[in-house]
Design an enzyme around this catalytic site. Structure first.
Site, short mmCIF file in Angstrom:
data_model
loop_
_atom_site.label_atom_id
_atom_site.label_comp_id
_atom_site.label_asym_id
_atom_site.label_seq_id
_atom_site.Cartn_x
_atom_site.Cartn_y
_atom_site.Cartn_z
N HIS A 1 -47.64 -25.41 72.98
CA HIS A 1 -48.72 -24.46 72.73
C HIS A 1 -49.02 -23.52 73.89
O HIS A 1 -49.90 -22.68 73.77
CB HIS A 1 -50.02 -25.19 72.38
CG HIS A 1 -50.03 -25.80 71.02
ND1 HIS A 1 -50.46 -25.12 69.90
CD2 HIS A 1 -49.65 -27.02 70.59
CE1 HIS A 1 -50.35 -25.90 68.84
NE2 HIS A 1 -49.86 -27.07 69.24
N LYS B 1 -63.73 -16.64 69.97
CA LYS B 1 -62.69 -17.54 70.44
C LYS B 1 -63.18 -18.17 71.73
O LYS B 1 -64.22 -17.77 72.25
CB LYS B 1 -61.39 -16.76 70.70
CG LYS B 1 -61.61 -15.47 71.51
CD LYS B 1 -60.33 -14.65 71.68
CE LYS B 1 -59.95 -13.84 70.46
NZ LYS B 1 -58.74 -14.32 69.82
N ARG B 2 -62.46 -19.17 72.25
CA ARG B 2 -62.84 -19.71 73.55
C ARG B 2 -62.93 -18.57 74.58
O ARG B 2 -62.19 -17.59 74.50
CB ARG B 2 -61.81 -20.76 74.02
CG ARG B 2 -61.92 -22.08 73.28
CD ARG B 2 -63.27 -22.74 73.47
NE ARG B 2 -63.42 -23.26 74.81
CZ ARG B 2 -63.41 -24.54 75.13
NH1 ARG B 2 -63.29 -25.47 74.20
NH2 ARG B 2 -63.57 -24.92 76.38
N LYS C 1 -57.87 -14.08 77.50
CA LYS C 1 -58.25 -13.51 76.21
C LYS C 1 -59.03 -12.20 76.36
O LYS C 1 -59.26 -11.48 75.41
CB LYS C 1 -59.07 -14.53 75.40
CG LYS C 1 -58.24 -15.73 74.92
CD LYS C 1 -59.10 -16.77 74.19
CE LYS C 1 -58.35 -18.00 73.74
NZ LYS C 1 -57.67 -17.84 72.43
N THR D 1 -54.97 -17.84 65.87
CA THR D 1 -55.16 -18.02 64.43
C THR D 1 -56.44 -17.30 64.00
O THR D 1 -56.59 -16.96 62.83
CB THR D 1 -55.25 -19.50 64.04
OG1 THR D 1 -56.19 -20.16 64.90
CG2 THR D 1 -53.90 -20.19 64.13
N LYS E 1 -57.35 -15.19 60.45
CA LYS E 1 -58.53 -15.40 59.59
C LYS E 1 -59.20 -14.08 59.26
O LYS E 1 -59.54 -13.80 58.10
CB LYS E 1 -59.54 -16.32 60.28
CG LYS E 1 -59.06 -17.73 60.54
CD LYS E 1 -60.03 -18.46 61.47
CE LYS E 1 -59.38 -19.69 62.08
NZ LYS E 1 -60.14 -20.22 63.22
#
Ligand SMILES: *Cc1c(COP(=O)(O)O)cnc(C)c1O
Length: 823
Positions: free
Chosen positions: A371, A562-563, A568, A670, A674
């Site tokens: 991952h 998201k985290r 990110k 992911t 969504k």
């Protein structure tokens, strides 16, 4: 034990009838006889429990049938080992997969109870951190849907991921207590209990010159693992699989001698130590915890799961040599990688196989999903700790290593440098056991989770392992279950789709393509837009209720959930927001598109910069939301405590989905899938699964900006100087100056220095380098928004073309290529 003839004669319970009337009668019966409450005084929580018990009965029938069928057809079983399952609530999922949503709703309605109200009382099971755990939950649902006989194995954490509160803009972590009122979904299986050892010594018995010599591990500590089972219902209740979570119990719950001698605390030492194992989920996402308790958790659940798997196999087939024909074990990341050594130990020491045969079976049975490629995120354990806790496993790791290194040296002619890189032991600095190498070498398949990530895996961290076994690395792009992430979270869109193209897309999500031909239909577009608006009203109400903030549902809802992680790049989004704020005030005459910027996400408690990013988002929100010169054109909302249930409200309400990680760093994502499936436009970099999303939805239906993975690497290699970039961008330097000068921090110039200085000095995540491209892309999004027809044609095409990202597709690929299991 009863003999066969007698058990065949035992009556089965009559099949349950599921009309609203029978359901209502059973709910009352459960309320009375299982919960002990009179309907007149029952609390909403009691109604919830009674409803779950009644629904559960319907599942049990299918559950037993599924188990029986796998047994009778000698089907291959898939075991999904994961330290995280980010499940969320189960009731709506189960009821709707059983096809009983309307019946249950009507039954409760006839009793004066609102299904939606009691469904919302169920605690959100957060036994995971983020994407990796949610993937495991989507896979469980898809395996049941596609018809793969599967067991998920994990830990039943008493405290899942912490509850996030925001206090004065700062993240505060509170313990989460999902089990406080019991959990009607689970079944305790006291009979499925295994002993798990730690520490101690290894004895060698027998004669070294003969093959009767064997090792016996004599652990110093022992605990008992006991199972709790939760049924997982597939779509249309095709199959019901099992999620088996382990909890730890002491062998001696109380040391009576110590207690009687007056040492009341010491008497409970064993008990406390055992229970600590399953107490908390480690809250770091993507970075290894590196603590002894974590390694204990990993070994504890790996060993319990493997003992359970071998027991089940022996019970049915009586011979472990057939294990690879009947068992496939998937390792979700390296967290269960110690399973490779544990399988070897069980086969050699307990079941008396020789090393080579055990190794052959082990590699045929295991497969591993990687991952992350970040070198600092690859899990490894100091040799002294590993050896102290798992002395026998340490010996086996050395033995496996010797075999592999011989092969690499002699057959593959690897030189010293390459030998160092494929070794199970990292010899640089303090010696460490490399869990990624152990998982790779102990498996027949290693997969990445998007095309880009898999390519990078071959080129970077696993390049030399890939050279040893060139057929082993393969790609399985992640997916999401369309039941939870379309049908249940977005009933408005689901009805519209069903009415327009029928409901075959629920069994084969690629049938959503049928929508493509409706993009030009203005009436359909208007209905699609009306559904989105209603979802935005629902989110606006949540924000008003929870936070007292009023937002306009006709503004563009721009969502990054998201985290919180530097890679990110929530920071890129916030800085661009500050720049936009400047622009709106400097050019009030322009036609600004009203936007609400939503953020949600948790930061690891020890991750200083991530927590600072949360504070910055909240500080910027306070200033901008209260500035009358913005005239409500821009609002920022940070919604606390992001989890699956919150995602289920935010995803359907998103107009714009922010997927803006530094290229090469997001393995898949992911959340991106969504929101696109629910009719959002994506603004994103060519990273993770965004690359394949662009291929599927078409380049004109996604807004891609910024550097590619290759450009990021090149820029780094050529000596990136962020200060020069910042000085060359007026918008960026003004925004950074505003943040650094205390505009948002009540004149406290130091508050965000770690963030702003980081960008000036090294900018590891290339925020500055991508800023101008991002700001331009945002203005092109504004232009699209102003043309309503252009906007909805694009977002409808997103829904139409995202079907490939169903986790049913992912699971079919795993089943066919890796597991050789299922239909
Ligand atoms: C889907 C999901 C994630 C993963 O989001 P990414 O944007 O892919 O990082 C994390 N947490 C929750 C609660 C989710 O539902």
């Amino acid at each position: 034990m009863m003999n066969k003839a007698a058990s065949a004669a035992l009556p089965s319970p009559p099949p349950r009838v599921s009309t609203p009337e029978t359901l209502a009668a059973e709910i009352i019966e459960r309320l009375t006889y299982s919960i002990g409450k009179d309907a007149k005084v029952a609390k909403p929580h009691d109604w919830m429990t009674a409803t779950i018990l009644v629904v559960r009965d319907r599942i049990i029938d299918r559950w037993m049938a599924s188990t029986r069928e796998t047994y009778e057809t000698s089907g291959k079983r898939v075991y999904y080992l994961s330290l995280e399952f980010l499940i969320g609530r189960l009731t709506r999922d189960a009821v709707s997969n059983l096809g009983l949503l309307e019946e249950v709703r009507t039954a409760l309605g006839s009793l004066g109870v609102d299904f939606d109200v009691i469904a919302a009382l169920e605690p959100d099971a957060a036994l995971g951190n983020g994407g990796l755990g949610r993937l495991a939950a989507c896979f469980m649902e898809s395996m049941a849907t596609v018809g793969v006989p599967a067991y998920g194995y994990g830990i039943r954490y008493v405290h899942g991921l912490f509850r996030q509160q925001v206090s004065d803009g700062w993240q505060v972590e509170l313990p989460e207590t999902w089990l406080a009122h019991g959990n009607p979904w689970e079944f305790e299986r006291r009979e499925s209990a295994y002993e798990i050892g730690f520490g101690g010594i290894v004895d060698t018995v027998g004669d070294a010159s003969s093959d009767t010599q064997r090792c016996i591990w004599r652990p110093q500590e022992r605990v008992i693992a006991t199972a709790y089972d939760t049924p997982v219902v597939g779509w249309r209740a095709k199959r019901v699989n099992t999620l088996r979570l382990w909890t730890a119990q002491p062998i001696d719950p109380i040391l009576l001698d110590a207690f009687n001698a007056g040492d009341h605390i010491g008497a409970l030492k064993e008990s406390n130590k055992a229970e600590a194992l399953a107490r908390v989920l480690y809250p770091a996402d993507g970075t290894p915890a590196g603590q002894e308790l974590r390694l204990r958790q990993e070994y504890f659940f790996s060993s319990a799961s493997l003992q359970d798997i071998l027991r089940r196999h022996l019970q049915q087939y009586g011979d472990l040599r057939t294990l690879p024909d009947k068992v496939a074990i998937q390792l979700n990341d390296t967290h269960p990688a110690v399973s490779v050594a544990e399988m070897m130990r069980l086969l050699i020491d307990v079941h008396r196989m020789d090393f080579d045969q055990a190794w052959d079976i082990t590699r045929k049975v295991f497969s591993y999903t990687n991952h992350t490629l970040l070198p600092e995120a690859l899990e490894s354990w100091p040799v002294p700790l590993f050896e102290k806790l798992l002395p026998r496993h340490m010996q086996l790791v050395y033995a496996i290593n010797a075999k592999i290194l011989r092969f690499a040296r002699l057959e593959k002619k690897y030189d010293d440098e390459k030998i160092r890189s494929v070794s199970l032991i990292d010899e640089g600095g303090d010696r460490r056991v490399r869990m990624g190498n152990l998982a790779f070498l102990g498996s027949h398949s290693t997969n990445g989770v998007s095309a880009l990530h898999t390519d990078l895996m071959k080129q970077t961290v696993f390049a030399d392992l890939h050279g040893l076994y060139p057929d082993r690395i393969n790609n399985k792009t992640n997916g999401i279950t369309p039941r939870r992430w379309l049908m249940q979270c977005n009933p408005g869109l689901f009805s519209l789709l069903r009415e327009t193209i029928g409901d075959a897309f629920m069994d084969d999500a690629e049938r959503l393509k049928g929508l493509d031909s409706h993009t030009g239909d203005s009436e359909f577009r208007a209905r699609f837009a009306a559904v989105k608006h209603a979802n935005k009203v629902r989110l606006s109400n949540l924000v008003a209720r929870r936070m007292g903030i009023k937002v306009d549902p006709s503004a563009m809802f721009d969502v990054q959930i998201k985290r919180i992680h530097e890679y990110k790049r929530q920071l890129l989004n916030i800085i661009e927001t500050v720049a936009l704020y400047d622009q709106i005030r400097s050019h009030p005459e322009r036609d600004w598109v009203p936007r609400v910027k939503f953020f949600a996400g948790k930061a690891a408690p020890s991750y200083h910069n991530a927590k600072l990013i949360i504070k910055l988002a909240n500080d910027v929100a306070r200033v901008i939301n209260n500035d009358p010169s913005v005239r409500g054109l821009l609002k920022i909302v940070f919604i606390p405590n992001y989890n699956v249930s919150l995602a289920e409200v935010m995803v359907p309400a998103a107009d714009l989905s922010e997927q803006i990680s530094t290229a090469g760093m997001e393995a898949s994502g992911t959340g991106n899938m969504k929101m696109a499936l629910n009719g959002a436009l994506t603004i994103g970099t060519l990273d993770g699964a965004n690359v394949e999303m662009q291929d599927c939805v078409g380049a004109e239906n996604i807004v891609i900006f910024g550097m590619t993975t290759a450009e990021v690497a090149e820029r780094r290699a050529n000596g990136y100087v962020p200060r020069e970039v910042i000085e060359g961008s007026r918008e960026l330097s003004q925004a950074l100056t505003a943040i650094a000068s205390g505009v948002f921090s009540q004149n406290d110039e130091d508050r965000f220095a770690d963030l702003t200085n980081g960008i000036y000095e090294h900018d590891w995540f290339m925020v500055a380098a991508d800023f101008d491209a991002y700001a331009r892309a945002q203005r092109s999004v504004d232009a699209l928004w102003l043309d309503e027809e252009a906007w909805y044609s694009r977002t409808i095409r997103n829904t139409a073309r995202m079907g490939w990202f169903s986790s049913d597709r992912t699971i079919r690929q795993y089943a066919k290529d890796i597991w050789k299991a299922g239909p």
